[in-house]
Design a protein around this motif. Structure first.
Motif, PDB file in Angstrom:
ATOM      1  N   VAL A   1      26.210   9.552   0.212  1.00  0.00           N
ATOM      2  CA  VAL A   1      25.165   8.696   0.791  1.00  0.00           C
ATOM      3  C   VAL A   1      23.872   8.852   0.000  1.00  0.00           C
ATOM      4  CG1 VAL A   1      23.685   8.409   2.804  1.00  0.00           C
ATOM      5  CG2 VAL A   1      26.115   8.598   3.097  1.00  0.00           C
TER       6      VAL A   1
ATOM      7  N   SER B   1      30.758  13.156   1.814  1.00  0.00           N
ATOM      8  CA  SER B   1      30.210  11.835   2.101  1.00  0.00           C
ATOM      9  C   SER B   1      28.695  11.891   2.258  1.00  0.00           C
ATOM     10  CB  SER B   1      30.866  11.226   3.334  1.00  0.00           C
ATOM     11  OG  SER B   1      30.693  12.057   4.437  1.00  0.00           O
TER      12      SER B   1
ATOM     13  N   ALA C   1      27.762   3.135   3.439  1.00  0.00           N
ATOM     14  CA  ALA C   1      28.214   4.521   3.303  1.00  0.00           C
ATOM     15  C   ALA C   1      27.725   5.365   4.477  1.00  0.00           C
ATOM     16  CB  ALA C   1      27.700   5.107   1.986  1.00  0.00           C
TER      17      ALA C   1
ATOM     18  N   GLN D   1      24.205   1.884   0.514  1.00  0.00           N
ATOM     19  CA  GLN D   1      23.957   3.129   1.216  1.00  0.00           C
ATOM     20  C   GLN D   1      24.126   2.945   2.717  1.00  0.00           C
ATOM     21  OE1 GLN D   1      20.080   4.572   0.549  1.00  0.00           O
ATOM     22  NE2 GLN D   1      20.736   6.665   0.300  1.00  0.00           N
TER      23      GLN D   1
ATOM     24  N   TYR E   1      29.954   5.046   7.486  1.00  0.00           N
ATOM     25  CA  TYR E   1      31.137   5.878   7.345  1.00  0.00           C
ATOM     26  C   TYR E   1      30.802   7.355   7.582  1.00  0.00           C
ATOM     27  CZ  TYR E   1      35.015   8.122   4.911  1.00  0.00           C
ATOM     28  OH  TYR E   1      36.064   8.917   4.578  1.00  0.00           O
ATOM     29  N   TYR E   2      29.666   7.773   7.049  1.00  0.00           N
ATOM     30  CA  TYR E   2      29.230   9.151   7.225  1.00  0.00           C
ATOM     31  C   TYR E   2      28.985   9.454   8.694  1.00  0.00           C
ATOM     32  CZ  TYR E   2      25.991  13.105   6.944  1.00  0.00           C
ATOM     33  OH  TYR E   2      25.357  14.301   7.124  1.00  0.00           O
TER      34      TYR E   2
END
Lengths: 251, 114, 89
Positions: free
Chosen positions: C19, C15, C31, C28, C34-35
């Motif tokens: 990104v 991940s 993402a 981004q 989530y990262y």
């Protein structure tokens, strides 16, 4: 320097960096076998010495409190920097607060977002306060709790409207909270100095292990840091939101 | 498999650097910088880890249980919160750069002078 | 436990690369949220609950929020420039 040239310079340099890092890390202790003396000493001696059970918080606010003071002032200065950078320039003006930018249709948030957000604000504030006040017992402390509290205030904007958030977070109050947090940390350290021992030394009564009022200056510093972090993040949000929603060019 | 944490830390560092080097957008660059920072957090925490040890919180376990190194955790903890505000500062700089020069492309920032 | 750590480490690596590869800042930001969450989980698995709490609060909530607000402002500025180009004064 063209992007292609930059990439061509970067790739061999990255390869070299990888090799050097791999070589350096091959000398590091095997993952899981670190035997640091300082850490072990702290693990064994924090509970009897400071009567707190969360060693990380004790390190942050007592054993290495001086470093954390510096970090907190980095935070303070960054917030000042953001507010300076995003202040209304000479060729701009601040319009009345509205939720939508001019020329765009209003997109009201869905009912589920508003209801859920509204339902979560209270529990989040309580949770943030719990994390802050119990930092010396369980994982938590000023930094984490401060961010959770700031998030709860941000939820006011998401669940309600921009004007509501402006009313809930008046600029002077939030600014004073942040300043009191940053300055309070420095002043608590000064108290140790005034009683004749080192700056930031833990001179208050240590209390009983496991009670909320344990650790001497640690919970007080934790509260100060929470004030600084919450105030800082709310001010950041206000600066960015005002820039996105209110500041318009004069022309 | 014990080299995996170091490998992932180096991987993240290199990917972040690659993103910064080839970035055409200042906000993208700021986010790649945060990926580079997270690689250092992972590295520090992986150094302090001890197999079979618990978290350094002795509220419900006897104070003599082996625990992971707390010093690196203290370092990373304050670092995460402080770097968020520094990222905010960089974002504000990007907004101002776009306002003054009309572009977010780092390659063109030096050329378009107002 | 070690298998779980290895799995989450690999997910974090993937991940993180994702990104960086996503070029558009708006996607981004999502993402990155989530990262940040995955990283918080990894920190928790490395027996660092304090750090995990901090990471989740900051990396999954605060940072993407500020990115989105900055992007909103940048979008307004871009529209302003296009409007000025259309109406030559």
């Amino acid at each position: 320097m063209t992007p292609a040239l930059r990439l061509r310079l970067f790739l061999p340099a990255a390869l070299l960096l990888t090799l050097l890092l791999a070589w350096a890390l091959s000398g590091a202790p095997r993952f899981g076998t670190f035997d640091g003396r300082y850490g072990q000493w702290l693990n064994h001696h924090t509970v009897p010495q400071r009567h707190v059970t969360d060693v990380v918080t004790a390190i942050n606010f007592d054993y290495r409190g001086w470093d954390t003071l510096g970090e907190e002032f980095i935070l303070f200065i960054s917030v000042i920097g953001v507010r300076l950078l995003l202040r209304t320039q000479r060729d701009e003006r601040e319009t009345r607060p509205r939720d939508q930018a001019p020329g765009r249709r209003a997109t009201s948030s869905s009912a589920s977002v508003r209801v859920l957000g509204l339902a979560l604000i209270g529990p989040l504030v309580l949770y943030g306060l719990d994390v802050v006040t119990h930092g010396q017992l369980t994982p938590g402390g000023g930094f984490q709790g401060g961010v959770v509290l700031a998030t709860a205030l941000w939820l006011v904007y998401l669940a309600g409207s921009y004007e509501t958030m402006l009313h809930v977070t008046p600029e002077t109050l939030v600014g004073w909270t942040e300043a009191a947090g940053a300055g309070g940390y420095a002043l608590i350290g000064l108290y140790g100095w005034l009683t004749g021992v080192a700056y930031l030394q833990n001179v208050l009564p240590l209390g009983q292990v496991g009670s909320v009022f344990s650790g001497g200056t640690i919970p007080l510093i934790s509260l100060a840091v929470a004030g600084a972090v919450t105030g800082g993040f709310v001010l950041l949000l206000r600066a960015f939101l005002a820039e996105a929603l209110q500041v318009r060019s004069r022309s | 498999m014990t080299w995996l944490p170091w490998a992932v830390a180096i991987w993240l560092l290199l990917w972040g650097l690659y993103g910064i080097v080839t970035s055409r957008n200042l906000v993208h660059m700021v986010i790649c910088l945060s990926v580079v920072q997270s690689s250092t957090y992972l590295f520090l925490l992986a150094i302090g880890y001890r197999t079979g040890a618990r978290a350094p919180v002795f509220a419900d376990i006897p104070a003599s249980t082996p625990a992971v190194d707390p010093v690196v955790q203290a370092l990373v903890l304050t670092d995460i919160v402080v770097e968020a505000t520094v990222m905010a500062l960089l974002l504000a700089l990007a907004v101002q750069a776009d306002k003054r020069t009309g572009t977010l492309d780092p390659d063109e920032l030096g050329i378009l002078r107002g | 436990m070690v298998l779980l750590q290895a799995m989450v480490l690999i997910l974090v690596g993937l991940s993180g690369a994702a990104v960086v590869t996503i070029r558009e800042p708006l996607r981004q930001g999502i993402a990155m949220s989530y990262y940040g969450l995955l990283l918080g989980l990894l920190f928790f698995l490395l027996q660092a609950p304090d750090v995990a709490m901090s990471q989740i609060a900051v990396g999954a909530v605060a940072l993407p929020f500020m990115i989105l607000l900055a992007l909103a402002r940048l979008k307004y500025q871009r529209e302003q420039r296009e409007r000025q180009k259309e109406t030559p004064s």
